[in-house]
Design a protein around this motif. Structure first.
Motif, PDB file in Angstrom:
ATOM      1  N   ARG A  72     -50.465  11.997  61.966  1.00  0.00           N
ATOM      2  CA  ARG A  72     -51.075  12.161  62.321  1.00  0.00           C
ATOM      3  C   ARG A  72     -51.021  11.441  63.681  1.00  0.00           C
ATOM      4  O   ARG A  72     -51.456  11.676  64.836  1.00  0.00           O
ATOM      5  N   LEU A  73     -50.784   9.866  63.505  1.00  0.00           N
ATOM      6  CA  LEU A  73     -50.065   8.734  64.604  1.00  0.00           C
ATOM      7  C   LEU A  73     -49.125   9.590  65.608  1.00  0.00           C
ATOM      8  O   LEU A  73     -49.891   9.313  66.884  1.00  0.00           O
ATOM      9  N   ALA A  74     -48.579  10.016  64.840  1.00  0.00           N
ATOM     10  CA  ALA A  74     -46.966  10.450  65.622  1.00  0.00           C
ATOM     11  C   ALA A  74     -47.379  11.754  66.599  1.00  0.00           C
ATOM     12  O   ALA A  74     -47.158  12.050  68.021  1.00  0.00           O
ATOM     13  N   GLU A  75     -48.391  12.512  66.196  1.00  0.00           N
ATOM     14  CA  GLU A  75     -48.994  14.457  66.637  1.00  0.00           C
ATOM     15  C   GLU A  75     -49.930  13.918  67.023  1.00  0.00           C
ATOM     16  O   GLU A  75     -49.757  14.902  67.989  1.00  0.00           O
ATOM     17  N   THR A  76     -50.967  12.921  67.042  1.00  0.00           N
ATOM     18  CA  THR A  76     -52.049  13.102  67.982  1.00  0.00           C
ATOM     19  C   THR A  76     -53.058  11.960  69.068  1.00  0.00           C
ATOM     20  O   THR A  76     -51.787  11.207  68.225  1.00  0.00           O
ATOM     21  N   THR A 131     -44.648  -0.272  55.866  1.00  0.00           N
ATOM     22  CA  THR A 131     -44.229   0.092  56.749  1.00  0.00           C
ATOM     23  C   THR A 131     -43.514  -1.131  58.196  1.00  0.00           C
ATOM     24  O   THR A 131     -42.356  -1.010  58.777  1.00  0.00           O
ATOM     25  N   GLU A 132     -44.166  -2.433  56.934  1.00  0.00           N
ATOM     26  CA  GLU A 132     -43.606  -3.886  58.708  1.00  0.00           C
ATOM     27  C   GLU A 132     -44.143  -3.596  59.650  1.00  0.00           C
ATOM     28  O   GLU A 132     -44.374  -4.248  60.743  1.00  0.00           O
ATOM     29  N   THR A 133     -45.023  -2.595  60.047  1.00  0.00           N
ATOM     30  CA  THR A 133     -45.835  -2.679  61.675  1.00  0.00           C
ATOM     31  C   THR A 133     -47.105  -2.703  61.055  1.00  0.00           C
ATOM     32  O   THR A 133     -47.568  -1.580  60.393  1.00  0.00           O
ATOM     33  N   THR A 134     -47.780  -1.649  62.438  1.00  0.00           N
ATOM     34  CA  THR A 134     -49.166  -1.056  61.973  1.00  0.00           C
ATOM     35  C   THR A 134     -49.585  -0.125  63.001  1.00  0.00           C
ATOM     36  O   THR A 134     -48.581   0.389  63.697  1.00  0.00           O
ATOM     37  N   PRO A 135     -50.318   0.167  62.815  1.00  0.00           N
ATOM     38  CA  PRO A 135     -50.624   2.183  62.893  1.00  0.00           C
ATOM     39  C   PRO A 135     -50.371   2.023  64.063  1.00  0.00           C
ATOM     40  O   PRO A 135     -49.355   3.103  65.306  1.00  0.00           O
ATOM     41  N   ARG A 136     -51.369   1.325  65.101  1.00  0.00           N
ATOM     42  CA  ARG A 136     -50.750   1.333  66.479  1.00  0.00           C
ATOM     43  C   ARG A 136     -49.402   0.995  67.060  1.00  0.00           C
ATOM     44  O   ARG A 136     -48.903   1.467  68.021  1.00  0.00           O
ATOM     45  N   GLN A 137     -48.436   0.274  66.849  1.00  0.00           N
ATOM     46  CA  GLN A 137     -47.005  -0.063  67.062  1.00  0.00           C
ATOM     47  C   GLN A 137     -46.509   1.320  66.170  1.00  0.00           C
ATOM     48  O   GLN A 137     -45.440   1.682  67.364  1.00  0.00           O
ATOM     49  N   ARG A 147     -46.891   3.731  66.436  1.00  0.00           N
ATOM     50  CA  ARG A 147     -47.818   5.587  67.374  1.00  0.00           C
ATOM     51  C   ARG A 147     -47.031   5.406  68.396  1.00  0.00           C
ATOM     52  O   ARG A 147     -46.206   6.153  68.812  1.00  0.00           O
ATOM     53  N   LEU A 148     -46.746   4.081  69.254  1.00  0.00           N
ATOM     54  CA  LEU A 148     -46.365   3.766  70.213  1.00  0.00           C
ATOM     55  C   LEU A 148     -44.684   3.934  69.973  1.00  0.00           C
ATOM     56  O   LEU A 148     -43.836   4.269  70.922  1.00  0.00           O
ATOM     57  N   MET A 149     -44.229   3.565  68.949  1.00  0.00           N
ATOM     58  CA  MET A 149     -42.842   3.717  68.963  1.00  0.00           C
ATOM     59  C   MET A 149     -42.246   5.389  68.701  1.00  0.00           C
ATOM     60  O   MET A 149     -41.174   5.528  69.334  1.00  0.00           O
ATOM     61  N   THR A 150     -43.185   5.956  68.492  1.00  0.00           N
ATOM     62  CA  THR A 150     -42.974   7.520  68.349  1.00  0.00           C
ATOM     63  C   THR A 150     -43.147   8.125  69.440  1.00  0.00           C
ATOM     64  O   THR A 150     -43.153   8.800  69.979  1.00  0.00           O
ATOM     65  N   ARG A 151     -44.039   7.359  70.503  1.00  0.00           N
ATOM     66  CA  ARG A 151     -44.090   7.974  71.876  1.00  0.00           C
ATOM     67  C   ARG A 151     -42.868   7.592  72.381  1.00  0.00           C
ATOM     68  O   ARG A 151     -42.862   8.692  73.697  1.00  0.00           O
ATOM     69  N   SER A 152     -42.572   7.166  72.161  1.00  0.00           N
ATOM     70  CA  SER A 152     -41.377   6.112  73.123  1.00  0.00           C
ATOM     71  C   SER A 152     -40.115   6.272  73.233  1.00  0.00           C
ATOM     72  O   SER A 152     -39.271   6.047  73.961  1.00  0.00           O
ATOM     73  N   ARG A 153     -39.866   7.405  72.339  1.00  0.00           N
ATOM     74  CA  ARG A 153     -38.567   8.041  71.729  1.00  0.00           C
ATOM     75  C   ARG A 153     -38.555   9.605  72.652  1.00  0.00           C
ATOM     76  O   ARG A 153     -39.525   9.876  72.657  1.00  0.00           O
TER      77      ARG A 153
END
Length: 279
Positions: free
Chosen positions: A234-238, A265-271, A273-279
């Motif tokens: 959901r974080l990646a797609e929406t 995951t050693e990261t936050t949900p917001r981080q 999501r940002l990682m998936t959008r920056s690729r």
């Protein structure tokens, strides 16, 4: 990259892309990690126990599965070389893959390449990843990404329903299959071991013992991993609010969701999501 003799232990970062080759062997117990795993057996054949089912694989055919679902090799032709590719989940989620296919993989689809791809390709990947410069290594990464997309597209032609496979005998496998099917449909609810076992019409102790026998983890650990997978998707797609995702995926509160997500995951949900959008 699995730690010898230690089920469930993973050596390395879940954020790293990696290719390695070793002689395939049987595993004494299941293990898991947070990558999408792609395997190519160069010779012989092998059988996986994946999500409570047996999956038979011949040489020359790529297979793909989400490795956070416990898996192990239970039989293999002697001295068979195996290429293992570990694709970080964040990279997989960033790929332009049809949403239904991505969801099916994260719900336990085990994908076989319909036609042999040949051993030469795997050997070249290993050579260039091990000894090539940065340009060659990036080319290998890009090639594998395209092969993954083709593999998923080809598989979509025959559908993503779990194919029937010969299962291990015994009640533990039947219980495990029932429990995993229940979790896949009821995970948004406030579930406990007792409530899940009641839905499956099995004693909680028997449910946990069956899960540990077949998958190597407890029912509640599997539930947590399944919920995390849905949340990552959901974080990646929406653009859905994180609080909404936490609620819909069964975490109960945003605080609990953040705590579990950060630890796993050693990261936050917001981080993430940002990682998936920056690729």
């Amino acid at each position: 990259m699995r730690e010898s003799g230690a089920a469930g232990k993973w050596v390395g970062s879940p954020r790293d892309f990696l290719i390695e080759q070793h002689v395939a062997d049987t595993m004494t117990s299941a293990h898991w990690h947070d990558h999408i795993e792609i395997n190519l057996l160069l010779e012989g054949s092998m059988t996986y126990l994946f999500n409570g089912r047996q999956e038979y694989v011949e040489a020359g055919r790529l297979v793909l599965f989400w490795a956070a679902i416990p898996h192990q090799t239970i039989s293999v032709t002697p001295e068979s070389p195996l290429v293992c590719i570990y694709l970080p989940l964040v990279d997989f989620l960033a790929m332009p893959i049809e949403a239904t296919a991505r969801q099916a993989i994260l719900q336990g689809a085990f994908i076989h390449e319909p036609n042999p791809s040949g051993e030469t390709m795997g050997a070249r990947w290993i050579e260039e990843w091990s000894h090539g410069d940065q340009v060659r290594r990036q080319l290998v990464n890009d090639e594998i990404g395209l092969r993954v997309r083709r593999l998923i597209l080809d598989h979509a032609d025959v559908g993503f329903n779990r194919r029937e496979a010969t299962a291990l005998a015994g009640p533990s496998v039947r219980y495990t299959q029932t429990l995993t099917d229940l979790i896949s449909t009821r995970y948004p609810e406030a579930l406990t071991l007792t409530s899940i076992a009641k839905l499956a019409r099995v004693h909680p102790t028997t449910a946990n013992r069956s899960f540990r026998d077949v998958l190597g983890i407890s029912v509640m650990e599997y539930l947590t991993r399944f919920r995390l997978a849905r949340a990552m998707q959901r974080l990646a797609e929406t653009d859905d609010a994180i609080l909404e995702i936490a609620h819909d995926c069964g975490f109960g509160s945003s605080a609990r969701f953040y705590d579990i997500f950060k630890k796993r995951t050693e990261t936050t949900p917001r981080q993430f999501r940002l990682m998936t959008r920056s690729r």
